[in-house]
Scaffold this active site. Structure first.
Site, PDB file in Angstrom:
ATOM      1  CE1 TYR A   1      -8.994  -3.663   0.530  1.00 57.58           C
ATOM      2  CE2 TYR A   1      -8.276  -1.586  -0.445  1.00 57.58           C
ATOM      3  CZ  TYR A   1      -8.007  -2.737   0.288  1.00 57.58           C
ATOM      4  OH  TYR A   1      -6.738  -2.950   0.793  1.00 57.58           O
TER       5      TYR A   1
ATOM      6  CE  LYS B   1      -3.788  -2.415   2.385  1.00 59.47           C
ATOM      7  NZ  LYS B   1      -4.580  -2.517   3.636  1.00 59.47           N
TER       8      LYS B   1
ATOM      9  CG  HIS C   1      -4.714  -6.509  -0.465  1.00 57.75           C
ATOM     10  ND1 HIS C   1      -5.956  -6.659   0.119  1.00 57.75           N
ATOM     11  CD2 HIS C   1      -4.699  -7.330  -1.546  1.00 57.75           C
ATOM     12  CE1 HIS C   1      -6.660  -7.534  -0.601  1.00 57.75           C
ATOM     13  NE2 HIS C   1      -5.925  -7.947  -1.610  1.00 57.75           N
TER      14      HIS C   1
ATOM     15  CG  ASN D   1      -3.391  -2.686   7.135  1.00 62.36           C
ATOM     16  OD1 ASN D   1      -3.363  -2.100   6.054  1.00 62.36           O
ATOM     17  ND2 ASN D   1      -4.342  -3.550   7.450  1.00 62.36           N
TER      18      ASN D   1
ATOM     19  CB  THR E   1      -7.001  -6.936   9.614  1.00 63.81           C
ATOM     20  OG1 THR E   1      -7.346  -8.058   8.786  1.00 63.81           O
ATOM     21  CG2 THR E   1      -7.456  -5.651   8.948  1.00 63.81           C
TER      22      THR E   1
ATOM     23  CD  GLU F   1      -8.007  -9.487  -3.954  1.00 62.53           C
ATOM     24  OE1 GLU F   1      -8.870  -9.286  -3.068  1.00 62.53           O
ATOM     25  OE2 GLU F   1      -6.845  -9.844  -3.690  1.00 62.53           O
TER      26      GLU F   1
HETATM   27  P1  IDP Z   1      -7.301  -7.468   5.320  1.00 56.49           P
HETATM   28  O1  IDP Z   1      -6.538  -6.369   4.598  1.00 56.49           O
HETATM   29  O2  IDP Z   1      -6.492  -8.016   6.459  1.00 56.49           O
HETATM   30  O3  IDP Z   1      -7.820  -8.530   4.389  1.00 56.49           O
HETATM   31  P2  IDP Z   1     -10.027  -6.441   5.417  1.00 56.49           P
HETATM   32  O4  IDP Z   1     -11.034  -6.738   6.483  1.00 56.49           O
HETATM   33  O5  IDP Z   1     -10.220  -7.058   4.075  1.00 56.49           O
HETATM   34  O6  IDP Z   1      -8.564  -6.780   6.010  1.00 56.49           O
HETATM   35  O7  IDP Z   1      -9.978  -4.863   5.272  1.00 56.49           O
HETATM   36  C1  IDP Z   1      -9.292  -4.271   4.182  1.00 56.49           C
HETATM   37  C2  IDP Z   1      -8.501  -3.109   4.695  1.00 56.49           C
HETATM   38  O8  IDP Z   1      -9.388  -2.124   5.196  1.00 56.49           O
HETATM   39  C3  IDP Z   1      -7.560  -3.405   5.861  1.00 56.49           C
HETATM   40  O9  IDP Z   1      -6.315  -3.957   5.457  1.00 56.49           O
HETATM   41  C4  IDP Z   1      -7.396  -2.035   6.463  1.00 56.49           C
HETATM   42  O10 IDP Z   1      -6.448  -1.248   5.708  1.00 56.49           O
HETATM   43  C5  IDP Z   1      -8.779  -1.432   6.276  1.00 56.49           C
HETATM   44  N1  IDP Z   1      -9.620  -1.607   7.470  1.00 56.49           N
HETATM   45  C6  IDP Z   1     -10.219  -2.747   7.888  1.00 56.49           C
HETATM   46  N2  IDP Z   1     -10.908  -2.538   9.017  1.00 56.49           N
HETATM   47  C7  IDP Z   1     -10.727  -1.238   9.314  1.00 56.49           C
HETATM   48  C8  IDP Z   1     -11.212  -0.399  10.382  1.00 56.49           C
HETATM   49  O11 IDP Z   1     -11.916  -0.834  11.289  1.00 56.49           O
HETATM   50  N3  IDP Z   1     -10.806   0.910  10.341  1.00 56.49           N
HETATM   51  C9  IDP Z   1     -10.021   1.419   9.342  1.00 56.49           C
HETATM   52  N4  IDP Z   1      -9.566   0.663   8.332  1.00 56.49           N
HETATM   53  C10 IDP Z   1      -9.908  -0.642   8.320  1.00 56.49           C
HETATM   54 MG    MG Z   2      -9.230  -8.401   2.894  1.00 52.41          MG
END
Ligand code: IDP
Ligand code: MG
Length: 149
Positions: free
Chosen positions: A49, A9, A115, A112, A91, A126
């Site tokens: 997304y 990212k 992805h 974070n 996550t 994807e």
């Molecule tokens: P993942 O990236 O571990 O698969 P997902 O649930 O698919 O997690 O969420 C996609 C991305 O959305 C996360 O990597 C993070 O950057 C963001 N995200 C997920 N939950 C939150 C939240 O509660 N607050 C802010 N950003 C979030």
């Molecule tokens: Mg995800």
């Protein structure tokens, strides 16, 4: 052989973590099948997304992904989707184990750094979205040193 989509990212690119992240997947024994540095537009990030479009953090997430260039990659190997998720970590970096990418390099869920596809089917979707012209078909000469057959 299984493939996964991995994206560094904008914060991972800005923080100079591209080499470190590529290194972890390479050293594990996975094969790089596609790689590009790319800036994506809002509609493209929303498509990537789309499953999260009802979440309250969706627009902030899209703003984050379009805030700078990202590194899009395809990695191949046995169980690479689930093992890739383990290499990346949970996550929320506050809960990511030390030794994982997020556990070692990130603090907040909204920054974070990486992805990874969460299932073989989402990886397929994807990869088709990010690499519409396909990936590179090659086999590493290390294959017999990583796999029994
Ligand atoms: P993942 O990236 O571990 O698969 P997902 O649930 O698919 O997690 O969420 C996609 C991305 O959305 C996360 O990597 C993070 O950057 C963001 N995200 C997920 N939950 C939150 C939240 O509660 N607050 C802010 N950003 C979030
Ligand atoms: Mg995800």
């Amino acid at each position: 052989m299984e493939q996964t989509f991995i994206m560094i990212k904008p914060d991972g690119v800005q923080r100079g973590l591209v080499g470190e992240i590529v290194c972890r997947f390479e050293k594990k024994g996975f094969s790089l099948k596609g790689l590009k540095l790319i800036s994506v537009e809002r509609a493209f990030a929303e498509k990537h997304y789309e499953d999260l479009s009802s979440k309250p953090f969706f627009s902030g997430l899209v703003d984050y992904i379009i805030s700078g260039p990202v590194v899009a990659m395809v990695w191949e190997g046995k169980n690479v989707v689930s093992t890739g998720r383990n290499i990346i970590g949970a996550t929320n970096p506050a809960a990511s184990a030390p030794g994982t990418i997020r556990g070692d390099y990130a603090v907040e869920i909204g920054r974070n750094i990486i992805h990874g596809s969460d299932a073989v089917e989402s990886a397929r979707k994807e990869i088709a979205l990010w690499f519409p012209d396909g990936t590179v078909n090659w086999q590493s000469s290390l294959h017999p040193w990583i796999y029994e057959c």
